[in-house]
Design a protein around this motif. Structure first.
Motif, PDB file in Angstrom:
ATOM      1  N   ALA A 191     -68.885  52.939  23.937  1.00 48.72           N
ATOM      2  CA  ALA A 191     -70.334  53.090  23.719  1.00 48.72           C
ATOM      3  C   ALA A 191     -70.976  54.181  24.583  1.00 48.72           C
ATOM      4  CB  ALA A 191     -71.040  51.748  23.904  1.00 48.72           C
ATOM      5  N   PRO A 192     -70.768  54.178  25.915  1.00 51.45           N
ATOM      6  CA  PRO A 192     -71.427  55.226  26.711  1.00 51.45           C
ATOM      7  C   PRO A 192     -70.903  56.631  26.375  1.00 51.45           C
ATOM      8  CG  PRO A 192     -69.968  53.857  28.095  1.00 51.45           C
ATOM      9  CD  PRO A 192     -70.065  53.190  26.761  1.00 51.45           C
ATOM     10  N   LEU A 193     -69.639  56.720  25.972  1.00 52.36           N
ATOM     11  CA  LEU A 193     -69.066  58.027  25.630  1.00 52.36           C
ATOM     12  C   LEU A 193     -69.650  58.557  24.323  1.00 52.36           C
ATOM     13  CD1 LEU A 193     -65.336  57.132  26.470  1.00 52.36           C
ATOM     14  CD2 LEU A 193     -66.959  58.369  27.920  1.00 52.36           C
ATOM     15  N   ILE A 194     -69.846  57.644  23.362  1.00 50.90           N
ATOM     16  CA  ILE A 194     -70.458  58.023  22.079  1.00 50.90           C
ATOM     17  C   ILE A 194     -71.920  58.421  22.302  1.00 50.90           C
ATOM     18  CG2 ILE A 194     -71.207  57.180  19.807  1.00 50.90           C
ATOM     19  CD1 ILE A 194     -68.222  57.516  19.759  1.00 50.90           C
ATOM     20  N   ALA A 236     -73.266  59.613  24.960  1.00 56.03           N
ATOM     21  CA  ALA A 236     -73.339  60.920  25.642  1.00 56.03           C
ATOM     22  C   ALA A 236     -73.152  62.064  24.652  1.00 56.03           C
ATOM     23  CB  ALA A 236     -72.284  60.983  26.741  1.00 56.03           C
ATOM     24  N   ALA A 237     -72.261  61.861  23.673  1.00 54.75           N
ATOM     25  CA  ALA A 237     -71.977  62.917  22.697  1.00 54.75           C
ATOM     26  C   ALA A 237     -73.028  62.964  21.589  1.00 54.75           C
ATOM     27  CB  ALA A 237     -70.586  62.704  22.085  1.00 54.75           C
ATOM     28  N   PHE A 238     -73.546  61.775  21.231  1.00 53.66           N
ATOM     29  CA  PHE A 238     -74.516  61.686  20.125  1.00 53.66           C
ATOM     30  C   PHE A 238     -75.681  60.792  20.558  1.00 53.66           C
ATOM     31  CE2 PHE A 238     -70.255  62.220  18.347  1.00 53.66           C
ATOM     32  CZ  PHE A 238     -70.420  63.370  17.574  1.00 53.66           C
ATOM     33  N   PRO A 239     -76.601  61.347  21.345  1.00 50.68           N
ATOM     34  CA  PRO A 239     -77.709  60.541  21.879  1.00 50.68           C
ATOM     35  C   PRO A 239     -78.495  59.832  20.775  1.00 50.68           C
ATOM     36  CG  PRO A 239     -77.637  62.705  22.912  1.00 50.68           C
ATOM     37  CD  PRO A 239     -76.644  62.739  21.792  1.00 50.68           C
ATOM     38  N   GLY A 240     -78.829  58.552  21.048  1.00 49.36           N
ATOM     39  CA  GLY A 240     -79.613  57.785  20.090  1.00 49.36           C
ATOM     40  C   GLY A 240     -78.791  56.983  19.105  1.00 49.36           C
ATOM     41  N   THR A 241     -77.460  57.019  19.253  1.00 52.96           N
ATOM     42  CA  THR A 241     -76.609  56.271  18.302  1.00 52.96           C
ATOM     43  C   THR A 241     -76.139  54.938  18.887  1.00 52.96           C
ATOM     44  OG1 THR A 241     -74.643  57.468  19.065  1.00 52.96           O
ATOM     45  CG2 THR A 241     -75.761  58.351  17.120  1.00 52.96           C
ATOM     46  N   VAL A 242     -76.590  54.620  20.092  1.00 54.60           N
ATOM     47  CA  VAL A 242     -76.218  53.350  20.730  1.00 54.60           C
ATOM     48  C   VAL A 242     -77.475  52.529  20.993  1.00 54.60           C
ATOM     49  CG1 VAL A 242     -75.244  52.288  22.810  1.00 54.60           C
ATOM     50  CG2 VAL A 242     -74.101  54.255  21.764  1.00 54.60           C
ATOM     51  N   ASP A 286     -78.732  48.819  22.650  1.00 54.00           N
ATOM     52  CA  ASP A 286     -78.363  47.659  23.470  1.00 54.00           C
ATOM     53  C   ASP A 286     -76.878  47.663  23.819  1.00 54.00           C
ATOM     54  OD1 ASP A 286     -80.993  46.733  23.378  1.00 54.00           O
ATOM     55  OD2 ASP A 286     -80.633  45.623  21.515  1.00 54.00           O
ATOM     56  N   GLY A 287     -76.349  48.835  24.134  1.00 51.92           N
ATOM     57  CA  GLY A 287     -74.963  48.940  24.580  1.00 51.92           C
ATOM     58  C   GLY A 287     -73.918  48.904  23.482  1.00 51.92           C
ATOM     59  N   VAL A 288     -74.374  48.900  22.220  1.00 49.50           N
ATOM     60  CA  VAL A 288     -73.441  48.845  21.093  1.00 49.50           C
ATOM     61  C   VAL A 288     -73.683  50.046  20.174  1.00 49.50           C
ATOM     62  CG1 VAL A 288     -72.681  47.502  19.087  1.00 49.50           C
ATOM     63  CG2 VAL A 288     -73.404  46.323  21.179  1.00 49.50           C
ATOM     64  N   VAL A 289     -72.599  50.701  19.761  1.00 50.87           N
ATOM     65  CA  VAL A 289     -72.735  51.832  18.841  1.00 50.87           C
ATOM     66  C   VAL A 289     -73.293  51.331  17.512  1.00 50.87           C
ATOM     67  CG1 VAL A 289     -71.499  53.625  17.548  1.00 50.87           C
ATOM     68  CG2 VAL A 289     -70.829  53.114  19.915  1.00 50.87           C
ATOM     69  N   ASP A 290     -74.354  51.983  17.049  1.00 51.51           N
ATOM     70  CA  ASP A 290     -74.924  51.699  15.726  1.00 51.51           C
ATOM     71  C   ASP A 290     -74.110  52.524  14.725  1.00 51.51           C
ATOM     72  OD1 ASP A 290     -76.353  51.864  13.325  1.00 51.51           O
ATOM     73  OD2 ASP A 290     -78.290  51.657  14.335  1.00 51.51           O
ATOM     74  N   THR A 335     -74.083  52.776  11.525  1.00 48.16           N
ATOM     75  CA  THR A 335     -74.821  53.459  10.457  1.00 48.16           C
ATOM     76  C   THR A 335     -75.456  54.744  10.990  1.00 48.16           C
ATOM     77  OG1 THR A 335     -75.315  51.300   9.503  1.00 48.16           O
ATOM     78  CG2 THR A 335     -76.571  53.156   8.662  1.00 48.16           C
ATOM     79  N   ALA A 336     -76.056  54.648  12.169  1.00 47.61           N
ATOM     80  CA  ALA A 336     -76.684  55.830  12.781  1.00 47.61           C
ATOM     81  C   ALA A 336     -75.629  56.901  13.084  1.00 47.61           C
ATOM     82  CB  ALA A 336     -77.419  55.431  14.061  1.00 47.61           C
ATOM     83  N   LEU A 337     -74.488  56.453  13.600  1.00 46.01           N
ATOM     84  CA  LEU A 337     -73.416  57.403  13.926  1.00 46.01           C
ATOM     85  C   LEU A 337     -72.877  58.056  12.654  1.00 46.01           C
ATOM     86  CD1 LEU A 337     -71.555  58.693  16.044  1.00 46.01           C
ATOM     87  CD2 LEU A 337     -70.010  56.744  15.753  1.00 46.01           C
ATOM     88  N   ALA A 338     -72.662  57.231  11.625  1.00 45.97           N
ATOM     89  CA  ALA A 338     -72.124  57.754  10.364  1.00 45.97           C
ATOM     90  C   ALA A 338     -73.045  58.819   9.773  1.00 45.97           C
ATOM     91  CB  ALA A 338     -71.906  56.625   9.369  1.00 45.97           C
ATOM     92  N   SER A 339     -74.359  58.567   9.836  1.00 49.73           N
ATOM     93  CA  SER A 339     -75.293  59.531   9.249  1.00 49.73           C
ATOM     94  C   SER A 339     -75.312  60.835  10.056  1.00 49.73           C
ATOM     95  CB  SER A 339     -76.701  58.935   9.154  1.00 49.73           C
ATOM     96  OG  SER A 339     -77.236  58.748  10.438  1.00 49.73           O
ATOM     97  N   ARG A 340     -75.001  60.741  11.350  1.00 45.04           N
ATOM     98  CA  ARG A 340     -74.960  61.947  12.193  1.00 45.04           C
ATOM     99  C   ARG A 340     -73.716  62.794  11.933  1.00 45.04           C
ATOM    100  NH1 ARG A 340     -77.972  61.267  17.050  1.00 45.04           N
ATOM    101  NH2 ARG A 340     -76.969  63.048  18.034  1.00 45.04           N
ATOM    102  N   ILE A 341     -72.601  62.151  11.577  1.00 45.78           N
ATOM    103  CA  ILE A 341     -71.336  62.901  11.520  1.00 45.78           C
ATOM    104  C   ILE A 341     -70.831  63.166  10.099  1.00 45.78           C
ATOM    105  CG2 ILE A 341     -70.663  61.978  13.774  1.00 45.78           C
ATOM    106  CD1 ILE A 341     -68.628  60.191  12.370  1.00 45.78           C
ATOM    107  N   LEU A 342     -71.409  62.491   9.083  1.00 53.25           N
ATOM    108  CA  LEU A 342     -70.907  62.652   7.719  1.00 53.25           C
ATOM    109  C   LEU A 342     -70.957  64.117   7.284  1.00 53.25           C
ATOM    110  CD1 LEU A 342     -69.843  61.129   5.193  1.00 53.25           C
ATOM    111  CD2 LEU A 342     -72.180  61.133   4.352  1.00 53.25           C
ATOM    112  N   GLY A 343     -69.819  64.633   6.856  1.00 48.63           N
ATOM    113  CA  GLY A 343     -69.752  66.003   6.367  1.00 48.63           C
ATOM    114  C   GLY A 343     -69.692  67.057   7.464  1.00 48.63           C
ATOM    115  N   ASP A 344     -69.694  66.617   8.732  1.00 44.58           N
ATOM    116  CA  ASP A 344     -69.632  67.559   9.862  1.00 44.58           C
ATOM    117  C   ASP A 344     -68.267  67.415  10.541  1.00 44.58           C
ATOM    118  OD1 ASP A 344     -69.796  68.871  12.310  1.00 44.58           O
ATOM    119  OD2 ASP A 344     -71.853  68.237  12.717  1.00 44.58           O
ATOM    120  N   GLY A 345     -67.353  68.292  10.162  1.00 41.64           N
ATOM    121  CA  GLY A 345     -65.973  68.196  10.645  1.00 41.64           C
ATOM    122  C   GLY A 345     -65.861  68.167  12.162  1.00 41.64           C
ATOM    123  N   GLU A 346     -66.658  69.001  12.840  1.00 45.05           N
ATOM    124  CA  GLU A 346     -66.572  69.071  14.299  1.00 45.05           C
ATOM    125  C   GLU A 346     -67.070  67.778  14.938  1.00 45.05           C
ATOM    126  OE1 GLU A 346     -65.341  69.844  17.716  1.00 45.05           O
ATOM    127  OE2 GLU A 346     -64.829  71.217  16.072  1.00 45.05           O
TER     128      GLU A 346
END
Length: 199
Positions: free
Chosen positions: A44-47, A49-55, A57-61, A63-74
């Motif tokens: 969770a803290p590593l995610i 740090a890389a994608f602020p706002g995707t965690v 209450d200490g848990v990776v969201d 859906t939020a993470l998926a919407s940030r990375i979908l179609g973005d290979g890097e």
């Protein structure tokens, strides 16, 4: 101990097949379940740090993470660089426990076994497979799944035909649950016999 790698493309019935291994008395490490645990723990803290706002209450969201990375290979590769080593360490700890318990077989359920070069970590590979049209119907019936998302996932997976060629065993998941269960039981019996003869 024989380490079995269980894999299959999205919608092929891998989770059900993993359950059949458990029912046959074989311990299974589920990579997806490990990711869920890690998303509420070490990752969770590593995610965040890389994608602020995707965690939250200490848990990776997810859906939020998926919407940030979908179609973005890097971005996808960044998540993989964070998560894959943690899942691998979790699996290694699981195998150590099973070895110490004297288990003859253990299964690593790894969705992206071939894609991540995981063949070297296992002794035998079981691929779960079904015809394209069955796979497509299963996946598109999932909540929130779109054709675009399905195509994006497929594009990142080794084709089913190639997985089948590289497998030691193939479980056909479109011939009914009983048939798939019988396939798994036959694989388990064969590998237990192999483990006994190697002992």
């Amino acid at each position: 101990m024989i380490v079995v790698g269980l894999t299959g493309s999205i919608g092929m019935g891998k989770s059900t097949t993993a359950r059949f291994f458990l029912e046959a008395g074989v311990p299974v490490h589920d990579s997806d379940e490990a990711v869920h645990r890690l998303y509420a723990g070490k990752a969770a803290p590593l995610i965040e740090a890389a994608f602020p706002g995707t965690v939250t209450d200490g848990v990776v969201d997810r859906t939020a993470l998926a919407s940030r990375i979908l179609g973005d290979g890097e971005a996808i590769r960044t998540v993989e660089r964070i998560v894959h080593p943690l899942v691998r360490a979790d699996a290694d700890a699981f195998l150590e426990v099973q070895r110490n318990a004297g288990q003859p077989l253990a299964v690593l359920d790894i969705p992206l076994l071939f894609e991540t070069g995981g063949e070297g970590r296992v002794d035998r590979i079981v691929v779960v497979s079904a015809p394209d049209e069955v796979q497509r119907a299963r996946v598109l019936a999932r909540p929130g799944m779109t054709v675009e998302k399905f195509e994006a996932i497929l594009a990142r997976q080794v084709p089913d035909a190639e997985k089948r060629v590289r497998a030691d065993f193939v479980v056909e998941s479109d011939e009914g649950l009983d048939e798939a269960r019988r396939s798994v039981e036959a694989i388990v019996e064969k590998l237990r016999e192999e483990a006994r003869s190697d002992a």
